[in-house]
Design an enzyme around this catalytic site. Structure first.
Site, PDB file in Angstrom:
ATOM      1  N   TYR A 107       0.837  -1.194   0.000  1.00 51.53           N
ATOM      2  CA  TYR A 107       0.000   0.000   0.000  1.00 51.53           C
ATOM      3  C   TYR A 107       0.878   1.251   0.000  1.00 51.53           C
ATOM      4  O   TYR A 107       1.889   1.323   0.703  1.00 51.53           O
ATOM      5  CB  TYR A 107      -0.871   0.043   1.260  1.00 51.53           C
ATOM      6  CG  TYR A 107      -1.850  -1.092   1.399  1.00 51.53           C
ATOM      7  CD1 TYR A 107      -3.060  -1.081   0.710  1.00 51.53           C
ATOM      8  CD2 TYR A 107      -1.579  -2.170   2.236  1.00 51.53           C
ATOM      9  CE1 TYR A 107      -3.965  -2.118   0.846  1.00 51.53           C
ATOM     10  CE2 TYR A 107      -2.485  -3.211   2.386  1.00 51.53           C
ATOM     11  CZ  TYR A 107      -3.678  -3.177   1.680  1.00 51.53           C
ATOM     12  OH  TYR A 107      -4.581  -4.198   1.821  1.00 51.53           O
ATOM     13  N   ARG A 171      -6.722  -4.936   8.283  1.00 49.87           N
ATOM     14  CA  ARG A 171      -5.476  -4.891   7.538  1.00 49.87           C
ATOM     15  C   ARG A 171      -4.368  -4.560   8.535  1.00 49.87           C
ATOM     16  O   ARG A 171      -4.285  -3.439   9.037  1.00 49.87           O
ATOM     17  CB  ARG A 171      -5.532  -3.814   6.435  1.00 49.87           C
ATOM     18  CG  ARG A 171      -6.624  -4.044   5.393  1.00 49.87           C
ATOM     19  CD  ARG A 171      -6.291  -5.228   4.506  1.00 49.87           C
ATOM     20  NE  ARG A 171      -7.281  -5.438   3.456  1.00 49.87           N
ATOM     21  CZ  ARG A 171      -8.330  -6.233   3.552  1.00 49.87           C
ATOM     22  NH1 ARG A 171      -8.554  -6.891   4.688  1.00 49.87           N
ATOM     23  NH2 ARG A 171      -9.169  -6.374   2.549  1.00 49.87           N
ATOM     24  N   ASP A 259     -15.600  -8.725  -0.049  1.00 50.42           N
ATOM     25  CA  ASP A 259     -16.421  -7.592  -0.480  1.00 50.42           C
ATOM     26  C   ASP A 259     -17.557  -8.060  -1.382  1.00 50.42           C
ATOM     27  O   ASP A 259     -18.679  -7.565  -1.287  1.00 50.42           O
ATOM     28  CB  ASP A 259     -15.556  -6.565  -1.212  1.00 50.42           C
ATOM     29  CG  ASP A 259     -14.438  -6.028  -0.334  1.00 50.42           C
ATOM     30  OD1 ASP A 259     -14.638  -5.930   0.891  1.00 50.42           O
ATOM     31  OD2 ASP A 259     -13.373  -5.710  -0.878  1.00 50.42           O
TER      32      ASP A 259
END
Length: 321
Positions: A107, A171, A259
């Site tokens: 990320y 996360r 999701d």
């Protein structure tokens, strides 16, 4: 959406650079561009299933931000209330893809436009007419102001008469267990519909997953959906418990399954289906997601979901004539 959206989501949508299949991230040369983000994935999933959806969030005034908004608009997600930040970049996510080994996810979101979300930027009119607000634990973990904005969203949803759906989506690169429990734990207890893995419930509540689910129901949650390590799922309510086994499908890329599961479940409940039917549709959508690359490639339309559900659950013809 003349009368407002049916569903509102809020979170960080990032530009995704997905390495060529099977190649480790540090060796990849070719990348495919897409969009990723827990809340935006759910928004796209629900929009493709026929629901009116609004995404709230911030992107940078950069090509990545333009691409994010363009991709969401292409899936008929309303981004009219999204904010374009002239002073911070759109978050970036790079990862590789492999069905049978750990996936390397990197990320680049520190200082991103999304992390600069504040409560003042959440306008009450953004939730007018909504039946449901969907959040994840990622957004409040981005920054203290984003955490405050998440709490304001819950307050506005209550004022608007909308239910709140919450998926911790833990996360570990965003913080340690104590920080997750302190920041995301309260949202877990404020939700009407909870989606969580067994490990997430244990991390956030310091209880076993089953005990945590029962306590959440006793505390007022209408539905707690527990996703288990064997890919089965259970929904617990005050009226009973229902279980859903996983579908045996070939896995191309497992990222985004959770999701997709949430989008499938919420779609069914918004249409008035029973919890066991919602679990079946959720498992079907998740099974479609893992058979395609990127977080959103496999998200189906309502017609595609129904065809797949018939084939997966009822032994229907796998060739759609």
């Amino acid at each position: 959406m003349a009368n407002g959206p049916e569903v509102v989501t809020c979170g960080e949508a990032m530009l995704l650079l997905l390495a060529e299949p099977g190649v480790p991230l540090d060796r990849a040369v070719h990348f495919r561009r897409s969009v990723a983000g827990a809340e935006s994935n759910v928004a796209v999933g629900l929009a493709r299933l026929g629901h009116g959806v609004r995404w709230l969030g911030r992107v940078g005034a950069d090509p990545a931000g333009e691409a994010v908004l363009r991709e969401l608009r292409a899936d008929r997600v309303d981004v009219a209330h999204a904010i374009v930040d002239d002073h911070a970049p759109t978050g970036l996510l790079m990862r590789d893809s492999h069905p049978h080994r750990a996936i390397d996810v990197q990320y680049y979101r520190t200082g991103s436009a999304a992390s600069r979300l504040t409560p003042e930027q959440i306008r009450p009119e953004a939730l007018e007419g909504a039946r449901l607000l969907h959040l994840s634990g990622i957004t409040p973990m981005l920054s203290p102001t984003a955490a405050a904005a998440s709490r304001r969203l819950v307050e506005l949803a209550r004022a608007a008469g909308a239910k709140v759906s919450f998926d911790p989506n833990v996360r570990h690169k965003l913080g340690g267990a104590a920080q997750w429990a302190q920041t995301a734990g309260p949202l877990l207890r404020d939700a009407d519909i909870v989606f969580a893995g067994e490990d997430e419930l244990e991390l956030l509540t310091a209880q076993s997953a089953d005990e945590a689910a029962k306590e959440l129901v006793r505390g007022g949650a209408g539905e707690v959906v527990v996703k288990r390590a064997d890919h089965s799922a259970t929904v617990l309510t005050a009226d009973g418990r229902w279980d859903q086994p996983p579908h045996a499908v070939p896995v191309v890329d497992p990222i985004g399954a959770g999701d997709g599961f949430a989008a499938g479940y919420l779609s069914a409940r918004l249409r008035g289906l029973h919890e066991d039917q919602a679990l079946a549709e959720a498992a079907c959508v998740a099974a479609l997601v893992v058979q395609a690359a990127t977080d959103t490639d496999g998200l189906p339309t309502a017609a595609a979901r129904d065809r797949a559900l018939a084939e997966l659950s009822e032994g229907g013809d796998p060739v759609y004539r």
